[in-house]
Design an enzyme around this catalytic site. Sequence first.
Site, PDB file in Angstrom:
ATOM      1  CE  LYS A 186      10.135   0.464   3.987  1.00 41.02           C
ATOM      2  NZ  LYS A 186       9.309   0.691   4.940  1.00 41.02           N
ATOM      3  CG  HIS A 200       4.668   1.669  13.122  1.00 42.49           C
ATOM      4  ND1 HIS A 200       6.404   1.638  13.022  1.00 42.49           N
ATOM      5  CD2 HIS A 200       4.260   1.787  12.138  1.00 42.49           C
ATOM      6  CE1 HIS A 200       5.737   1.489  11.966  1.00 42.49           C
ATOM      7  NE2 HIS A 200       4.961   1.407  11.062  1.00 42.49           N
ATOM      8  CG  ASP A 245      15.146 -11.880  -7.803  1.00 44.56           C
ATOM      9  OD1 ASP A 245      15.407 -11.118  -6.917  1.00 44.56           O
ATOM     10  OD2 ASP A 245      15.792 -12.241  -8.737  1.00 44.56           O
ATOM     11  CD  GLU A 284       7.955  -1.364   8.790  1.00 45.27           C
ATOM     12  OE1 GLU A 284       8.741  -1.740   8.479  1.00 45.27           O
ATOM     13  OE2 GLU A 284       6.978  -0.616   8.588  1.00 45.27           O
TER      14      GLU A 284
HETATM   15  C1  MEV Z   1       6.348   2.523   6.536  1.00 46.02           C
HETATM   16  O1  MEV Z   1       7.204   1.379   6.262  1.00 46.02           O
HETATM   17  C2  MEV Z   1       5.315   2.136   5.331  1.00 46.02           C
HETATM   18  C3  MEV Z   1       5.111   3.785   5.282  1.00 46.02           C
HETATM   19  O2  MEV Z   1       5.553   5.100   5.293  1.00 46.02           O
HETATM   20  C4  MEV Z   1       3.984   3.513   4.254  1.00 46.02           C
HETATM   21  C5  MEV Z   1       3.312   4.672   3.261  1.00 46.02           C
HETATM   22  O3  MEV Z   1       3.787   6.049   4.419  1.00 46.02           O
HETATM   23  O4  MEV Z   1       2.178   5.480   3.295  1.00 46.02           O
HETATM   24  C6  MEV Z   1       3.959   3.574   6.405  1.00 46.02           C
END
Ligand code: MEV
Length: 420
Positions: free
Chosen positions: A261, A374, A277, A83
Site C-alpha cells: 500500500k 505524520h 487509470d 495524504e
Molecule cells: C501509509 O499510508 C503507508 C505506510 O503504512 C506504508 C508501510 O507501512 O510500509 C507507512
Amino acid sequence: MVDDSSISGFYKLSRDDRVKKLKEMTKLSDEVLGPLVDPGKVDMSILDHMIENVVGAMTLPLGIATNFLINKKDYLIPMAIEEPSVVAAASNAARMARVHGGFVATDTGPNMIAQIQVVEVPSPEEAKAKVMEAKEDLLAFANEQDPILVRFGGGARDLRVRVFDSKVGVMLVTELIVDTRDAMGANAVNTMAEALAPRIEKITGGRVILRILSNLAEFRLVRVRAVFDKEMLGGEEVVNDIIAAWAFAEADPYRCATHNKGIMNGIDAVVIATGNDFRAIEAGAHSFAAMNGYGSLTKYEKSPEGHLVGSIEIPMAVGLVGGATKVHPTARACVKILGVETALELGHVIASVGLAQNLAALRALASEGIQKGHMALHARNVAVTAGARGDLVDMIAEQLVKEKIVKVERAKELLEEMRK
Ligand code: MEV
C-alpha cells in the site's frame, strides 16, 4: 525536461514562489500550467464529456516531488494525493538515491493481454493445438482491426492458450498479446478480442463468453533499481532494519498488504496526476504481487559497501495517448512537467516513485516511526481546518506538536490568541 530536479528548500517556499520556480524550471506557459495552478480554470465542458451525469469536479492537492534522477534524466514529478508526507517522503528518498546515480529503469515493452473465454469445448487439448496452429492468421486478423496502432509500431505480437478446470467445467482461454505503444491499450485489445471471437469459436467448436483485457499485465513490466546511501539513511543499523522490515513483508501477508500500500501511495499519486487509470494499476500490482503467494513488489539487499540496494518490478499499464491523459487539462500539464516522451518512460518514472516511497516508509518505520512526521503534517491540516492561513499555519502547527495536542479545538484557541 528540467536541468536539475534537486531544488533545495522547495517545501519552504510559499505556494506562489513554488509556482514561480516551477514555471522558471519547466519553461511552461501560463496557458499550460493555468488549470493545474488554479483548478477553477479547468474548462467544465471538458469534464462534462468525460463521464456521465457530471455536476462538478473533485480537486486533490497536487505537489511536486523533487530530486528524481531516472536513467540519467532529471524529473520534477507531479503527485496528486490527499495524504500528507507522501510527496516529502518520495523527494527525500530520491535524494538518497541521487548521490549514487539515481534510479535505473528498464521494461518489457508495452504489451497487454486480452482474454477470450471459451466454454463448452468438445476436446479442449485438441482445440488448444488448433488455435496455436492458426496463430499467424489470427494475429494478422487482429492487426487488421487497428492499422493505426500497427503504423505506430505496435500490434498483436503473440498468442497463447490456457486450458483449466473451473466451477462450470473445463475452460479454454485464448490470450492475445498486443504491443499497445503509447496507449494504455484497453480499447485496442478489447476490439481485437471481440473481432477474433467468432474465429476462435469456429476453431474450438466452443462458445465464447468474455472478451476483455487482463489487468495482470505481466508482459508490461517495469523494473527499477537504485542504491540508497548508507550514511544518509542513518547508518548500518538502519540499513539492516530496513532489510528486516522488507523481510517481514515477504513473510507475512498482513504486513505485506500495508507495505505494498505504501508503494501504491507514490504510484497512484503520479498515475492520478497524469490522468491514468489507477484502478488498473492497483489491480495489476496486487495480482502480480500474488502470483507466487502474496509478496512484496520491492526487494532489498546490501551492496558490498554496505549501501542499501532496492528494486521494484511491477506491471505498468499507463498511456499517454487516448483517455483522460490527453483530454484533462491538468493531466496534460502534468505530462508536460514530467517531460516524458513515451508511455514506457512514464512507467519508468512511476515505478521509481513507488520504490522511493517504499524505501522512505521502511526507513521511517524502522527508525523513528512514522507518527512524528505524520503528526507534524497532520497538525498543519488541523491548523488550516481551524481557520489559520499563511504564516499562522506553521506557527500553530508547531505549537500543537509541541503541546502534543493536535486537535482543532486547541488550534482554534491558539489562532484566537495569536490574532490578538
Ligand atoms: C501509509 O499510508 C503507508 C505506510 O503504512 C506504508 C508501510 O507501512 O510500509 C507507512
